[in-house]
Design a protein around this motif. Structure first.
Motif, mmCIF file in Angstrom:
data_model
loop_
_atom_site.group_PDB
_atom_site.id
_atom_site.type_symbol
_atom_site.label_atom_id
_atom_site.label_comp_id
_atom_site.label_asym_id
_atom_site.label_seq_id
_atom_site.Cartn_x
_atom_site.Cartn_y
_atom_site.Cartn_z
ATOM 1 N N ILE A 170 1.508 -4.699 5.698
ATOM 2 C CA ILE A 170 1.489 -3.587 4.740
ATOM 3 C C ILE A 170 0.422 -2.604 5.195
ATOM 4 O O ILE A 170 -0.746 -2.974 5.398
ATOM 5 N N THR A 171 0.836 -1.353 5.348
ATOM 6 C CA THR A 171 -0.078 -0.298 5.808
ATOM 7 C C THR A 171 -0.062 0.855 4.811
ATOM 8 O O THR A 171 0.998 1.209 4.271
ATOM 9 N N ASP A 172 -1.224 1.435 4.571
ATOM 10 C CA ASP A 172 -1.310 2.582 3.661
ATOM 11 C C ASP A 172 -2.327 3.567 4.221
ATOM 12 O O ASP A 172 -3.473 3.198 4.544
ATOM 13 N N ASP A 173 -1.887 4.826 4.370
ATOM 14 C CA ASP A 173 -2.796 5.867 4.866
ATOM 15 C C ASP A 173 -3.784 6.283 3.775
ATOM 16 O O ASP A 173 -3.431 6.346 2.587
ATOM 17 N N ILE A 174 -4.988 6.601 4.184
ATOM 18 C CA ILE A 174 -5.994 7.106 3.242
ATOM 19 C C ILE A 174 -5.623 8.551 2.900
ATOM 20 O O ILE A 174 -5.443 9.388 3.796
ATOM 21 N N PRO A 175 -5.481 8.862 1.616
ATOM 22 C CA PRO A 175 -5.037 10.216 1.252
ATOM 23 C C PRO A 175 -6.047 11.282 1.674
ATOM 24 O O PRO A 175 -7.254 11.034 1.773
ATOM 25 N N ALA A 176 -5.513 12.460 1.919
ATOM 26 C CA ALA A 176 -6.393 13.601 2.183
ATOM 27 C C ALA A 176 -7.274 13.858 0.964
ATOM 28 O O ALA A 176 -6.899 13.559 -0.175
ATOM 29 N N ASP A 177 -8.435 14.412 1.235
ATOM 30 C CA ASP A 177 -9.404 14.769 0.190
ATOM 31 C C ASP A 177 -9.997 13.538 -0.492
ATOM 32 O O ASP A 177 -10.499 13.622 -1.616
ATOM 33 N N THR A 178 -9.890 12.400 0.170
ATOM 34 C CA THR A 178 -10.561 11.197 -0.322
ATOM 35 C C THR A 178 -11.269 10.518 0.842
ATOM 36 O O THR A 178 -10.973 10.772 2.013
ATOM 37 N N THR A 179 -12.210 9.638 0.496
ATOM 38 C CA THR A 179 -12.908 8.836 1.496
ATOM 39 C C THR A 179 -12.723 7.363 1.156
ATOM 40 O O THR A 179 -12.883 6.960 -0.017
ATOM 41 N N TYR A 180 -12.373 6.600 2.179
ATOM 42 C CA TYR A 180 -12.152 5.166 1.976
ATOM 43 C C TYR A 180 -13.471 4.494 1.606
ATOM 44 O O TYR A 180 -14.515 4.762 2.229
ATOM 45 N N ASN A 181 -13.419 3.610 0.626
ATOM 46 C CA ASN A 181 -14.590 2.826 0.235
ATOM 47 C C ASN A 181 -14.636 1.553 1.085
ATOM 48 O O ASN A 181 -13.756 0.694 0.986
ATOM 49 N N ALA A 182 -15.636 1.474 1.940
ATOM 50 C CA ALA A 182 -15.721 0.390 2.912
ATOM 51 C C ALA A 182 -15.668 -0.977 2.245
ATOM 52 O O ALA A 182 -16.211 -1.178 1.150
ATOM 53 N N GLU A 183 -14.994 -1.915 2.936
ATOM 54 C CA GLU A 183 -14.886 -3.320 2.529
ATOM 55 C C GLU A 183 -14.275 -3.487 1.131
ATOM 56 O O GLU A 183 -14.612 -4.414 0.402
ATOM 57 N N SER A 184 -13.357 -2.583 0.790
ATOM 58 C CA SER A 184 -12.762 -2.659 -0.555
ATOM 59 C C SER A 184 -11.378 -3.307 -0.572
ATOM 60 O O SER A 184 -10.767 -3.426 -1.635
ATOM 61 N N ILE A 185 -10.872 -3.737 0.594
ATOM 62 C CA ILE A 185 -9.529 -4.324 0.628
ATOM 63 C C ILE A 185 -9.565 -5.736 0.029
ATOM 64 O O ILE A 185 -10.472 -6.527 0.325
ATOM 65 N N THR A 186 -8.556 -6.047 -0.787
ATOM 66 C CA THR A 186 -8.394 -7.416 -1.297
ATOM 67 C C THR A 186 -6.944 -7.859 -1.117
ATOM 68 O O THR A 186 -6.015 -7.034 -1.105
ATOM 69 N N LEU A 187 -6.753 -9.168 -0.980
ATOM 70 C CA LEU A 187 -5.428 -9.779 -0.928
ATOM 71 C C LEU A 187 -5.431 -10.932 -1.921
ATOM 72 O O LEU A 187 -6.233 -11.857 -1.798
ATOM 73 N N GLU A 188 -4.563 -10.841 -2.904
ATOM 74 C CA GLU A 188 -4.519 -11.842 -3.972
ATOM 75 C C GLU A 188 -5.894 -12.039 -4.610
ATOM 76 O O GLU A 188 -6.293 -13.152 -4.958
ATOM 77 N N GLY A 189 -6.626 -10.924 -4.723
ATOM 78 C CA GLY A 189 -7.926 -10.939 -5.369
ATOM 79 C C GLY A 189 -9.081 -11.363 -4.472
ATOM 80 O O GLY A 189 -10.247 -11.271 -4.897
ATOM 81 N N ALA A 190 -8.796 -11.788 -3.248
ATOM 82 C CA ALA A 190 -9.853 -12.215 -2.322
ATOM 83 C C ALA A 190 -10.222 -11.059 -1.405
ATOM 84 O O ALA A 190 -9.351 -10.353 -0.878
#
Length: 346
Positions: free
Chosen positions: A285-305
């Motif tokens: 699963i891939t998702d591009d970071i939207p324009a006019d936003t900044t990715y919040n580092a280390e914020s990815i989770t899978l099944e809450g982990a």
């Protein structure tokens, strides 16, 4: 010894002519011991062309108390005819799992000469059997050249009827593959029947039918209990899986509300749901970071982990500077995976 008077006996050119006729015995084929040429027995019996030799003997006391005398009957020879029989069985342990639109899908069979002579067999495939859910498109029949029981493209031999019909000795088998194309329209859990037939090249028909003089070894060929033909079926089953991906977002602004203002955090949630009886392999699963936003580092989770951002490390998450990816591997149908990540509005 004085020669007897002519009226008492007759003389012949036979080696036993010195024995008076009145002492001789008339011989019958079953009057004494039987002598047979030894043969090796196979599943279908004595090998075609074998001569069964039968000689009878008569033994009696010699004249005037002399030593016993033995004479042979004529020799009776019977040539064993060829019995035409064959069996075909599927070698697949069960339904063969496949997916729509695949080519070169192999079903496997074993053809065995259960007759008693060397025999060639003509092969044919039927991929349009009635009563199943879909029909495959026939590609080729393949002979297992290296005998490993597994279809090896470029190694095993393409079968051409009348050109390389397999010639099998008694009890000998050959592995045969039928290659099929699966239609794109086939649906999950649908089944297709694929039949292989083998027919003795000498002839087939009703058990007991005779092909005079055409048997292996010079005798007749006789149709056996299988009718000198047999068939067996294998089955493909569609194990397909599909995925739905639902994306949602929640906003938390700096003031404790849910307004999408600069500085607000957007939490995206991706829910991947698989359906069907098959597997999705190497699902990512891939998702591009939207324009006019900044990715919040280390914020990815899978099944809450929590997952890390570093590509290629031990966990499934990665951020490459412009998009997040979560590698899910092989996911069976009927499963759900939930992913989240966060960005901040610039």
């Amino acid at each position: 010894m004085t020669r007897p008077e002519k009226q008492d006996c007759e003389w012949r050119s036979h080696p036993l002519a010195a024995i008076p006729v009145r002492w001789r015995l008339s011989l019958a084929a079953g009057a004494a011991a039987l002598f047979m040429t030894p043969v090796s027995a196979q599943a279908a019996g004595t090998i075609a062309g074998t001569d069964i030799v039968n000689v009878a003997q008569a033994t009696f006391d010699g004249p005037s108390g002399g030593p016993p005398v033995t004479i042979d009957s004529n020799i009776v020879t019977i040539k064993v005819d060829e019995l035409l029989d064959v069996t075909v069985v599927s070698s697949d342990p069960g339904d063969i799992a496949t997916s729509p639109a695949l080519t070169g899908q192999a079903s496997t069979y074993q053809v065995t000469n259960t007759g008693n002579g060397d025999e060639a067999f003509t092969l044919s495939a039927d991929t349009a059997k009635p009563g199943d859910e879909f029909d495959t498109t026939f590609e080729q029949i393949i002979l297992d050249t290296n005998g490993n029981g597994v279809y090896d493209p470029g190694v095993d031999t393409i079968y051409t009827p009348g050109t390389n019909d397999p010639v099998l000795a008694p009890d000998e088998s050959v592995t045969v593959f039928i290659l099929s194309t699966i239609p794109a329209s086939a649906s999950d859990a649908d089944r297709a029947e694929i039949e292989l037939s083998a027919v003795a090249k000498t002839g087939s028909g009703t058990p007991g039918d005779i092909f005079a003089g055409q048997g292996d070894g010079g005798g007749d060929a006789v149709v056996g209990s299988t009718g000198a033909s047999d068939e067996a079926s294998g089955f493909f089953v569609i194990q397909a899986a599909e995925i739905t991906l639902v994306k949602s977002a929640t906003v938390t602004d700096p003031f404790g509300g849910a307004e999408a203002v600069p500085g607000a955090v957007i939490r995206y949630q991706l829910v991947a749901t698989t359906t069907g009886t098959g597997n999705l392999t190497n699902l990512a699963i891939t998702d591009d970071i939207p324009a006019d936003t900044t990715y919040n580092a280390e914020s990815i989770t899978l099944e809450g982990a929590a997952l890390t951002d570093a590509p290629g490390d031990a966990d499934a998450g990665a951020f490459d500077g412009s998009s997040i990816t979560v590698s899910l591997g092989t996911v069976p149908g009927g499963q759900t995976r939930t992913i989240t990540f966060q960005v901040t509005i610039d």
